[in-house]
Design a protein around this motif. Structure first.
Motif, PDB file in Angstrom:
ATOM      1  N   VAL A  71       0.823  -1.223   0.000  1.00  0.00           N
ATOM      2  CA  VAL A  71       0.000   0.000   0.000  1.00  0.00           C
ATOM      3  C   VAL A  71       0.854   1.269   0.000  1.00  0.00           C
ATOM      4  O   VAL A  71       2.014   1.260   0.416  1.00  0.00           O
ATOM      5  CB  VAL A  71      -0.947   0.059   1.230  1.00  0.00           C
ATOM      6  N   ARG A  72       0.210   2.329  -0.453  1.00  0.00           N
ATOM      7  CA  ARG A  72       0.742   3.679  -0.265  1.00  0.00           C
ATOM      8  C   ARG A  72      -0.214   4.353   0.713  1.00  0.00           C
ATOM      9  O   ARG A  72      -1.439   4.211   0.577  1.00  0.00           O
ATOM     10  CB  ARG A  72       0.755   4.428  -1.591  1.00  0.00           C
ATOM     11  N   VAL A  73       0.329   5.030   1.724  1.00  0.00           N
ATOM     12  CA  VAL A  73      -0.537   5.693   2.697  1.00  0.00           C
ATOM     13  C   VAL A  73      -0.218   7.182   2.718  1.00  0.00           C
ATOM     14  O   VAL A  73       0.939   7.580   2.943  1.00  0.00           O
ATOM     15  CB  VAL A  73      -0.336   5.125   4.121  1.00  0.00           C
ATOM     16  N   ASN A  74      -1.243   7.994   2.458  1.00  0.00           N
ATOM     17  CA  ASN A  74      -1.065   9.440   2.563  1.00  0.00           C
ATOM     18  C   ASN A  74      -1.359   9.845   3.991  1.00  0.00           C
ATOM     19  O   ASN A  74      -2.503   9.792   4.442  1.00  0.00           O
ATOM     20  CB  ASN A  74      -2.018  10.167   1.611  1.00  0.00           C
ATOM     21  N   THR A  80       3.960  10.800   2.671  1.00  0.00           N
ATOM     22  CA  THR A  80       3.384   9.611   2.054  1.00  0.00           C
ATOM     23  C   THR A  80       4.360   8.466   2.262  1.00  0.00           C
ATOM     24  O   THR A  80       5.560   8.637   2.048  1.00  0.00           O
ATOM     25  CB  THR A  80       3.173   9.863   0.546  1.00  0.00           C
ATOM     26  N   ILE A  81       3.849   7.329   2.711  1.00  0.00           N
ATOM     27  CA  ILE A  81       4.738   6.183   2.919  1.00  0.00           C
ATOM     28  C   ILE A  81       4.269   5.010   2.055  1.00  0.00           C
ATOM     29  O   ILE A  81       3.099   4.953   1.663  1.00  0.00           O
ATOM     30  CB  ILE A  81       4.766   5.732   4.399  1.00  0.00           C
ATOM     31  N   THR A  82       5.180   4.109   1.764  1.00  0.00           N
ATOM     32  CA  THR A  82       4.775   2.872   1.105  1.00  0.00           C
ATOM     33  C   THR A  82       5.291   1.699   1.942  1.00  0.00           C
ATOM     34  O   THR A  82       6.305   1.817   2.633  1.00  0.00           O
ATOM     35  CB  THR A  82       5.345   2.751  -0.331  1.00  0.00           C
ATOM     36  N   GLY A  83       4.578   0.609   1.869  1.00  0.00           N
ATOM     37  CA  GLY A  83       4.976  -0.556   2.645  1.00  0.00           C
ATOM     38  C   GLY A  83       3.928  -1.650   2.504  1.00  0.00           C
ATOM     39  O   GLY A  83       3.111  -1.635   1.576  1.00  0.00           O
ATOM     40  N   VAL A  84       3.943  -2.564   3.462  1.00  0.00           N
ATOM     41  CA  VAL A  84       3.035  -3.712   3.422  1.00  0.00           C
ATOM     42  C   VAL A  84       2.230  -3.724   4.723  1.00  0.00           C
ATOM     43  O   VAL A  84       2.805  -3.541   5.801  1.00  0.00           O
ATOM     44  CB  VAL A  84       3.840  -5.022   3.255  1.00  0.00           C
ATOM     45  N   THR A  85       0.932  -3.947   4.627  1.00  0.00           N
ATOM     46  CA  THR A  85       0.106  -3.924   5.840  1.00  0.00           C
ATOM     47  C   THR A  85       0.484  -5.100   6.748  1.00  0.00           C
ATOM     48  O   THR A  85       0.834  -6.187   6.281  1.00  0.00           O
ATOM     49  CB  THR A  85      -1.396  -3.973   5.511  1.00  0.00           C
ATOM     50  N   ASP A  86       0.370  -4.850   8.059  1.00  0.00           N
ATOM     51  CA  ASP A  86       0.859  -5.836   9.024  1.00  0.00           C
ATOM     52  C   ASP A  86      -0.082  -5.929  10.229  1.00  0.00           C
ATOM     53  O   ASP A  86       0.350  -5.896  11.370  1.00  0.00           O
ATOM     54  CB  ASP A  86       2.274  -5.413   9.458  1.00  0.00           C
ATOM     55  N   GLY A  87      -1.385  -5.970   9.940  1.00  0.00           N
ATOM     56  CA  GLY A  87      -2.358  -6.164  11.022  1.00  0.00           C
ATOM     57  C   GLY A  87      -2.918  -4.851  11.548  1.00  0.00           C
ATOM     58  O   GLY A  87      -2.586  -3.760  11.077  1.00  0.00           O
ATOM     59  N   ASP A 112      11.657   0.265   4.280  1.00  0.00           N
ATOM     60  CA  ASP A 112      12.956   0.315   4.964  1.00  0.00           C
ATOM     61  C   ASP A 112      12.943  -0.434   6.303  1.00  0.00           C
ATOM     62  O   ASP A 112      13.884  -0.345   7.084  1.00  0.00           O
ATOM     63  CB  ASP A 112      13.395   1.775   5.181  1.00  0.00           C
ATOM     64  N   GLY A 113      11.852  -1.160   6.576  1.00  0.00           N
ATOM     65  CA  GLY A 113      11.810  -1.994   7.781  1.00  0.00           C
ATOM     66  C   GLY A 113      11.164  -1.332   8.988  1.00  0.00           C
ATOM     67  O   GLY A 113      10.913  -1.991   9.994  1.00  0.00           O
TER      68      GLY A 113
END
Ligand code: BTN
Length: 246
Positions: free
Chosen positions: A201-204, A209-216, A229-230
């Motif tokens: 996802v990209r989150v505004n 704005t960040i990008t990453g993977v949803t984790d619950g 970047d972890g």
């Protein structure tokens, strides 16, 4: 919960009317339904296009007996209730954090929860806009929105839809207010949302704005996102977009 439904032909916004009714002491369960809104409101000050009979424009007054920290779960609880209401029509809805109901990645419903102080204590107004037909969508939303008619080929009866919706809201709202309610609602949400975990996802956010993977989801409904970047970010408020081709 006992429901009382106020029907309007045209209104500025069912949420604004329900907020006003709550401030005047309306009981929990008061619903405002309109055939058309002239000033329909979405999240972040956006407009909710509300052509006559093209959508369900619905708001309900809640007076939750819930710790403040769990109030954001009312939006997730509503998402679960709307999901099940739409699934009964044979569509396969998805829930995009925090409050968008999607069918085939297109938005079919938006939810706007607002709080207000009233003489009877805090009230939460939950506004739900469900697209019934697509024909009147303005071009700028035509590509990203869908409707019950477009997804099922049938135009639904608004009264029946309101009946199903209030029944489902009532059921999950009762669950939410039990001792184990917050975690129960999160697990119901998890079952119905592809955004719960593992979604790129990209989150505004407000300032970035960040990008990453949803984790619950956190105990209070916030979305965890593991950045590229972890770093783990807990999103309390923000707009989430799915990243394709990753
Ligand atoms: C969003 O996705 O931005 C939330 C949209 C919420 C729209 C509904 S329609 C009924 C109620 N009245 C309003 O003015 N807004 C909500």
């Amino acid at each position: 919960m006992n429901f009382a439904i106020l029907h309007y032909d045209t209104i500025a916004s069912t949420n604004t009317e329900a907020l006003e009714q709550a401030r005047q002491g309306a009981a929990e369960g008061l619903c405002v339904v309109a055939r058309q809104q002239t000033a329909g409101r979405g999240r972040h000050g956006r407009t909710w296009v509300s052509e006559k009979d093209a959508g369900l424009y619905f708001s309900i007054v809640l007076r939750p007996k819930l710790e403040m920290q769990f109030l954001p779960l009312i939006t997730l609880m509503t998402g679960v209730a709307v999901h099940d209401t739409l699934a009964a029509f044979g569509v396969e809805p998805d829930i995009k954090w925090v409050n968008d109901i999607l069918v085939s990645d297109k938005k079919i419903c938006g939810i706007l929860a607002e709080t207000t102080e009233t003489p009877k204590g805090l009230a939460v107004i939950v506004g739900i806009g469900i697209n019934l037909r697509s024909s009147n969508f303005p071009p700028e939303i035509g590509y990203t929105a869908t409707s019950i008619e477009e997804s099922t080929g049938t135009l639904v009866d608004t009264n029946g839809l309101v009946e199903d919706l209030t029944k489902n809201i009532s059921q999950f709202y009762e669950v939410l207010q039990t001792d184990s309610g917050p975690s129960a609602i999160i697990s119901e949400w998890k079952k119905r949302s592809s955004y719960f975990s593992g979604k790129a996802v990209r989150v505004n956010l407000e300032n970035e704005t960040i990008t990453g993977v949803t984790d619950g989801i956190e105990y209070n409904g916030a979305l965890r996102v593991l950045k590229d970047d972890g770093e783990l970010i807990v999103v309390q408020a923000g707009d989430v977009q799915r990243l394709r081709s990753q």
